[in-house]
Design a protein around this motif. Structure first.
Motif, short mmCIF file in Angstrom:
data_model
loop_
_atom_site.label_atom_id
_atom_site.label_comp_id
_atom_site.label_asym_id
_atom_site.label_seq_id
_atom_site.Cartn_x
_atom_site.Cartn_y
_atom_site.Cartn_z
N ARG A 219 0.83 -1.19 0.00
CA ARG A 219 0.00 0.00 0.00
C ARG A 219 0.88 1.25 0.00
N PRO A 220 0.44 2.33 -0.64
CA PRO A 220 1.23 3.56 -0.62
C PRO A 220 1.37 4.12 0.80
N GLU A 221 2.41 4.90 0.99
CA GLU A 221 2.65 5.47 2.32
C GLU A 221 1.49 6.33 2.77
N GLY A 222 0.91 7.08 1.84
CA GLY A 222 -0.21 7.95 2.21
C GLY A 222 -1.40 7.18 2.76
N ASP A 223 -1.65 5.95 2.22
CA ASP A 223 -2.77 5.16 2.73
C ASP A 223 -2.58 4.79 4.18
N PHE A 224 -1.36 4.42 4.55
CA PHE A 224 -1.11 4.06 5.93
C PHE A 224 -1.18 5.27 6.86
N LEU A 225 -0.74 6.41 6.37
CA LEU A 225 -0.86 7.61 7.20
C LEU A 225 -2.32 8.00 7.39
N TRP A 226 -3.13 7.85 6.34
CA TRP A 226 -4.56 8.13 6.48
C TRP A 226 -5.23 7.15 7.44
N LEU A 227 -4.70 5.95 7.53
CA LEU A 227 -5.24 4.98 8.49
C LEU A 227 -4.76 5.27 9.90
N LEU A 228 -3.49 5.63 10.03
CA LEU A 228 -2.88 5.78 11.35
C LEU A 228 -3.26 7.09 12.03
N VAL A 229 -3.17 8.19 11.31
CA VAL A 229 -3.35 9.50 11.95
C VAL A 229 -4.77 9.69 12.48
N PRO A 230 -5.84 9.40 11.73
CA PRO A 230 -7.18 9.57 12.33
C PRO A 230 -7.44 8.59 13.48
N GLN A 231 -6.99 7.34 13.35
CA GLN A 231 -7.29 6.34 14.37
C GLN A 231 -6.59 6.64 15.69
N LEU A 232 -5.39 7.21 15.65
CA LEU A 232 -4.68 7.55 16.87
C LEU A 232 -4.73 9.05 17.18
N GLY A 233 -4.82 9.87 16.14
CA GLY A 233 -4.89 11.31 16.38
C GLY A 233 -6.19 11.73 17.05
N LEU A 234 -7.31 11.10 16.66
CA LEU A 234 -8.59 11.42 17.30
C LEU A 234 -8.58 11.10 18.79
N PRO A 235 -8.11 9.92 19.23
CA PRO A 235 -8.03 9.68 20.68
C PRO A 235 -7.14 10.68 21.41
N VAL A 636 -4.48 -1.06 14.01
CA VAL A 636 -4.50 0.37 14.35
C VAL A 636 -5.79 0.73 15.09
N ALA A 637 -6.92 0.14 14.65
CA ALA A 637 -8.19 0.46 15.29
C ALA A 637 -8.23 -0.05 16.73
N ALA A 638 -7.55 -1.16 17.01
CA ALA A 638 -7.54 -1.68 18.38
C ALA A 638 -6.87 -0.70 19.33
N ALA A 639 -5.76 -0.11 18.90
CA ALA A 639 -5.09 0.88 19.74
C ALA A 639 -5.98 2.10 19.96
N GLY A 640 -6.60 2.60 18.88
CA GLY A 640 -7.50 3.74 19.02
C GLY A 640 -8.71 3.43 19.88
N PHE A 641 -9.27 2.23 19.73
CA PHE A 641 -10.43 1.86 20.53
C PHE A 641 -10.09 1.79 22.02
N LEU A 642 -8.92 1.21 22.34
CA LEU A 642 -8.52 1.14 23.75
C LEU A 642 -8.33 2.52 24.35
N LEU A 643 -7.71 3.42 23.59
CA LEU A 643 -7.51 4.78 24.09
C LEU A 643 -8.85 5.49 24.31
N LEU A 644 -9.78 5.33 23.37
CA LEU A 644 -11.08 5.97 23.54
C LEU A 644 -11.87 5.35 24.68
N ALA A 645 -11.72 4.05 24.87
CA ALA A 645 -12.39 3.40 26.00
C ALA A 645 -11.87 3.95 27.32
#
Length: 755
Positions: A219-235, A636-645
């Motif tokens: 996957r392109p680097e931008g796709d992973f950043l789009w996945l990582l930044v919202p999932q961890l940046g939002l928490p 990535v979602a598991a880390a974000g979910f735990l932080l939001l929990a």
């Protein structure tokens, strides 16, 4: 006075000779100290609410450090991959110059993964050496990547004699499947359109992915950043905002006093920042130290199995600590900025009557439900868009409704349990604060629903891939498609000889006697043609469509439609030798997986640039490559979910402790923490259970609709939902126990005064 001894303090106060040595602190240091002391409590006894706020800030620092490490790691890993890919790209020789070697690429599949098989044939003694190889392979030898050798032990013999493994510098990553082959004696790749005459390896620009089909991380680097930044940046953002509002009453009162005596915004910001300096620094350090240690050891990511070597992380050994300092400073500044506006203090004016609940959550949920039903009914791409829109609207409007439902449930439970004081107090508190419960459950509800839908959509296969998967399971390697670069009749004869007389072989040759005109014709001996299925008759005079030759459809006759040459007619050949007269792919009927290995070895030993595969494998490989991305999404979602929990639990716990003063008069009538634990159970545990259970059911229902109508081959999210629900229940249970225990410690310090 002459006999009075002057102390050091007197000399400093009177400007004596030691006055210049007195410690001087600037205004900023004093203001930061004011905020730090305010967050430490009074009288040496720390308010548990301040402890919760500090823990929330520590968690914010840890989450921010994880986010920065993730972003830097993605960028660094991609830099290393691109450099290694660029180093192994062949450099075409000048048209007027003699090539130093011949280079060609084919591909092979294993376990629904496609990988490159690169042929290297030296054209002289100065042939360049590909990166990662200690020497050029001898004729009939191969170098195989360690990951391919571990996953497929047959690779040691499939591509000829095993000369060794490819070194780390010759692979895009440690898990890449890759092969370098030198054709055996008597077989050459020179002279074909896909063969490249090269002068060496390595280009300055990053490699073109079209050169190789072995990308396990494609996957392109931008796709992973789009996945990582919202999932961890939002928490991180939610954690910081929640931490800024914990203890809001005391902080707003303190800042209002500063505003009243003329303190400007910068003064108030520095006082507020003083509260967060140490907790944020502690969080950044607690997460930064183990993450920095990973740059020395490397790490294998869970769920995906992707290995990040320490060599790729070497640049982070100095970049990451420097970035942590900037992250800490940025978090402190943002925390201070959130307190620049002074909130108005409460007045003695009568408040307006309680407003009725807003109708927008119900409208959103109703609209979303209609869109979900419409999307399921319409289907196709438009239906999927409607379904995604409806799911989003439903999940956005659901938390307030669940908070109100939990409040009503608590109110009903309270009305029936008036004889139980803990039930009465806890239930009334929950009924009076539905917004607190809604905020605590909002993150859990939304994340559970969105991650479940993402898992279903990512793992869903196309209709063609689903049919090809079923066909491949039925064939079980019993029918193979073999094609190669154009070769001589002698090469084809050697191939048939290597297969053995027991293997049935057919050939697709160009024909001119078909009813629809010129087209491909499947030719072979009548006994070999009969191996595809029961025949009505063996067509010897002219080619007939498949449906007219065979009595019924079988997996082998259906496989003909999935081959690269498309729809064919059938005609018997005079002899097996007649199959060698023209160019065209072979159809090999084997006895199972062992027959495929024999066919692979025979093709590689006799044909130039061969490719052996099961019909329809191309459709399956592409779809399965997308399905494997589910591991990254869940990771990535598991880390974000735990932080939001944890964020929701911290907000709920602080809101409960903020009203713990109301339990202080009961301190003289209770002992221990049992009463307070029961109050926390009815005030926190029961309402959150009323939120989590419907949330999980709603997420499962939406995922079921998606699986049933739009994505029938997607993976079931039940395991993911169950895991998320267990994590959420565990966090909420821990918050409930902590709330009861801290409330007991807090209220038992109360001593009545003025009675």
């Amino acid at each position: 006075m002459s006999g009075t001894r002057r102390t050091t303090g007197d000399r400093r106060a009177t400007g004596g000779r030691w006055a210049g040595l007195a410690p001087r602190r600037g205004a900023t240091a004093h203001l930061l100290a004011v905020g730090r002391h305010a967050s430490a409590g009074r009288g040496g006894r720390r308010d548990p609410r301040l402890t919760v706020q500090a823990l929330c800030l520590v968690l914010t620092g840890m989450a921010a450090a994880l986010l920065v490490w993730g972003v830097q790691t993605v960028h660094t890993v991609y830099e290393g991959r691109q450099a290694r890919l660029a180093a192994r790209i062949p450099v075409a020789a000048e048209p007027s110059a003699r090539p130093a070697a011949w280079w060609a690429q084919s591909d092979d599949t294993w376990g629904e993964k496609v990988f490159s098989v690169v042929y290297v044939e030296p054209a002289g003694p100065s042939a360049p050496l590909p990166p990662g190889l200690p020497r050029l392979p001898e004729p009939g030898e191969s170098f195989v990547s360690p990951a391919l050798l571990d996953a497929m032990p047959a690779a040691a013999t499939r591509y000829g004699g095993l000369a060794g493994t490819i070194g780390r510098e010759g692979l895009a990553d440690a898990g890449e499947l890759f092969v370098y082959v030198r054709p055996p004696a008597g077989v050459s790749v020179q002279g074909y359109a896909t063969t490249l005459g090269i002068s060496g390896f390595g280009t300055e620009r990053p490699g073109d992915p079209a050169y190789f089909a072995s990308q396990s991380f494609d996957r392109p680097e931008g796709d992973f950043l789009w996945l990582l930044v919202p999932q961890l940046g939002l928490p991180v953002a939610v954690l910081l905002v929640v931490a800024s509002r914990l203890g809001a009453r005391q902080r707003d009162r303190r800042l209002a006093v500063l505003f009243a005596i003329g303190a400007g915004r910068s003064v108030r910001a520095r006082v507020a920042a003083g509260e967060a300096l140490r907790p944020l620094a502690a969080g950044v350090v607690l997460a930064g130290v183990p993450l920095a240690a990973l740059t020395l050891t490397g790490v294998r990511l869970p769920l995906t199995g992707y290995e990040v070597p320490a060599a790729d992380l070497a640049p982070l050994r100095w970049r990451f600590p420097l970035a942590l300092v900037g992250v800490w400073a940025a978090l402190c500044l943002v925390f201070a900025a959130l307190h620049l506006r002074v909130r108005p203090a409460g007045t003695g004016r009568p408040r307006a009557a309680r407003r009725p609940p807003s109708a927008w959550p119900g409208v959103l949920c109703g609209t979303g439900a209609l869109a979900v039903v419409a999307g399921a009914a319409v289907g196709q791409a438009m239906g999927l868009r409607l379904f995604v829109l409806g799911t989003t609207l439903t999940l956005v409007g659901l938390p307030p409704l669940l908070g109100r439902a939990a409040a009503r449930a608590a109110e009903r439970l309270t009305g029936r349990g008036t004889a139980n004081p803990a039930r009465l107090i806890g239930g009334r508190w929950a009924a009076a604060h539905p917004a607190v419960v809604a905020r605590a459950g909002a993150a859990l509800v939304v994340m559970l629903g969105l991650v479940a839908q993402a898992l279903v959509l990512v793992t869903d296969l196309t209709a063609g891939a689903r049919n090809a998967t079923v066909l491949g399971e039925r064939l079980d390697g019993g029918l193979l498609e073999v094609y190669s670069a154009p070769a001589s009749q002698e090469a084809y004869a050697r191939f048939l000889t290597a297969l053995g007389p027991e293997t049935r072989v057919l050939r697709v040759l160009p024909g001119s006697g078909t009813p629809e005109g010129a087209g491909p014709v499947l030719r072979g001996d009548c006994r070999d043609l009969a191996a595809l299925g029961a025949m009505r008759s063996c067509p010897r005079d002219r080619a007939l469509p498949v449906r007219e030759v065979y009595r019924e459809r079988t997996p082998r006759t259906e496989a003909l439609r999935w081959m690269s040459f498309g729809s064919v007619h059938v005609q018997a050949s005079a002899s097996r030798a007649a199959l060698l007269e023209a160019q065209g792919p072979f159809v090999v009927l084997t006895g199972g997986p062992e027959g495929r290995e024999r066919a692979e070895r025979a093709a590689l030993a006799t044909l130039p640039l061969p490719h052996v595969d099961v019909p329809g494998a191309g459709s399956v490989v592409g779809a399965q490559a997308r399905a494997r991305q589910a591991g990254w999404v869940v990771l990535v979602a598991a880390a974000g979910f735990l932080l939001l929990a944890l964020t929701g639990a911290a907000g709920l716990l602080h809101a409960f402790l903020d009203r713990a003063d109301e339990l202080r008069p009961l301190a003289g009538y209770t002992s221990g923490a049992r009463f307070h634990l029961r109050v926390a159970y009815w005030g926190m545990g029961v309402p959150m259970a009323c939120v989590l259970a419907p949330a999980a059911l709603t997420a499962a229902l939406l995922a079921g609709v998606n699986l049933g109508f739009l994505s029938p081959s997607g993976s079931s999210p039940l395991a993911l939902l169950a895991g998320g629900l267990v994590v959420a229940v565990t966090v909420c249970a821990a918050a409930t126990v902590a709330g009861g225990w801290l409330a007991a410690r807090f209220t038992h310090r109360w001593v009545p005064r003025g009675d």
